[in-house]
Design an enzyme around this catalytic site. Structure first.
Site, short mmCIF file in Angstrom:
data_model
loop_
_atom_site.label_atom_id
_atom_site.label_comp_id
_atom_site.label_asym_id
_atom_site.label_seq_id
_atom_site.Cartn_x
_atom_site.Cartn_y
_atom_site.Cartn_z
N CYS A 127 19.44 40.72 11.47
CA CYS A 127 19.46 39.16 11.72
C CYS A 127 20.58 38.49 10.72
O CYS A 127 21.25 39.20 10.38
CB CYS A 127 17.91 38.62 11.17
N CYS A 128 20.78 37.32 11.53
CA CYS A 128 21.85 36.42 11.02
C CYS A 128 23.40 37.30 11.23
O CYS A 128 23.57 37.42 12.32
CB CYS A 128 21.87 36.47 9.20
N ILE A 129 24.15 37.50 10.26
CA ILE A 129 25.54 38.26 10.63
C ILE A 129 25.53 39.63 10.79
O ILE A 129 26.17 40.27 11.37
CB ILE A 129 26.43 38.05 9.19
N PRO A 150 24.05 42.01 13.01
CA PRO A 150 24.24 42.15 14.15
C PRO A 150 25.62 42.89 14.59
O PRO A 150 25.62 43.54 15.47
CB PRO A 150 23.81 41.15 15.26
#
Length: 316
Positions: free
Chosen positions: A224-226, A228
């Site tokens: 999640c968030c950055i 990936p």
């Protein structure tokens, strides 16, 4: 105390008739004779209660052996602290942390949301982090680097894990059904060099090994968030989302990340913050989380969607 409980004042006046359902008997005839058996019963009951209370008071407090070791400063195996979770019998999920604090480590709210949803889904959890130094330390009040200060990613991650942390080099796909990476700048600074090098970044060797091992084993990976960007760099052609591809007036301040993902060979899908994208072929599940400026409950719901899909892909 016992005499007080058995006194006529308590029996007749202090206790409501509706509770004892015997006050009428005292009024009819032979009050003293009929009260005597009742007083004996009350006396016996009070004696039993008093004896039980004294027995409890006399029993010493005995802390567990693990607590005694901690009090004496003796190191213990923190990973075994998860024994209570192991009884759930659901999926075994590894969570990889990158420090503690959004600007130089794990985004704490995201990590907590992941743990809550995993717990609600009946999963057992073990947390991991690399035993390396942080890229730098950020003063979270000022938003600026703290000079002359260094911190260790494993030690900082232990704050979130409440001590239940294991070195990342001990994480293997054969021992777990899935792995999840919360966001926070630690994913882009400590688990990789994305914060500095963008599309040309390098991923930490242990992080790369874990991603490849789970992918090869056909086990789901949640990010999640950055975070990936880690999958986009390590797993060629993987499909991920970091939300929208335009900033839209500041609602999506990190929208440029989508372009970097494409440049690394990944495929980006536009999703809302409460959604998750499932790459069924690679078993990679992603959600935007704090890539979006929005209320916390939307972040929480989106992470819940991601966790739900990850657990579904485990087949447990």
């Amino acid at each position: 105390m016992i005499d007080d409980l058995a006194s006529p004042g308590v029996v007749e006046k202090g206790i409501p008739a509706s509770r004892w359902r015997c006050r009428g008997a005292f009024k009819d005839s032979g009050q003293t004779a009929q009260a005597r058996p009742f007083r004996s019963s009350v006396l016996l009951l009070a004696a039993v209660m008093l004896a039980a209370r004294l027995a409890i008071c006399r029993q010493p407090f005995l802390p567990s052996p693990r607590v005694l070791l901690l009090l004496r400063g003796v190191p213990v195996d923190h990973a075994s602290f998860h024994s209570s979770a192991q009884q759930l019998g659901g999926a075994k999920v590894a969570v990889v942390l990158s420090g503690c604090g959004v600007y130089d480590g794990t985004e704490i709210h995201e990590a907590s949301a992941i743990l809550v949803h995993l717990s609600r889904g009946g999963a057992s959890v073990q947390m991991f982090a690399p035993n390396i130094s942080q890229m730098h330390v950020i003063d979270h009040c000022k938003g600026q680097p703290a000079t002359d200060e260094t911190r260790n990613v494993l030690s900082e991650s232990a704050r979130i894990a409440r001590g239940k942390i294991t070195e990342l080099n001990k994480l293997t796909a054969k021992d777990h059904d899935a792995v999840i990476f919360p966001g926070g700048f630690g994913a882009a600074k400590n688990l990789s060099t994305f914060a500095v090098d963008g599309k040309d970044c390098k991923v930490n060797g242990e992080v790369e090994r874990v991603l490849k091992d789970f992918h090869k084993a056909g086990k789901p990976i949640g990010l999640c968030c950055i975070s990936p960007v880690l999958a986009a760099k390590v797993i060629p052609g993987t499909e991920v989302t970091v939300g929208h591809e335009e900033e839209e007036g500041g609602k999506w301040p990190y929208a440029g990340t989508a372009g970097a993902i494409k440049a690394m060979g990944g495929k980006h899908h536009v999703k809302e913050v409460t959604d998750a994208h499932v790459d069924a072929n690679n078993k990679v599940v992603t959600t935007p989380a704090y890539m979006c400026e929005t209320e916390m409950h939307h972040i929480f719901d989106g992470i819940g969607t991601m966790v739900k899909h990850v657990l579904k892909l485990t087949g447990k």
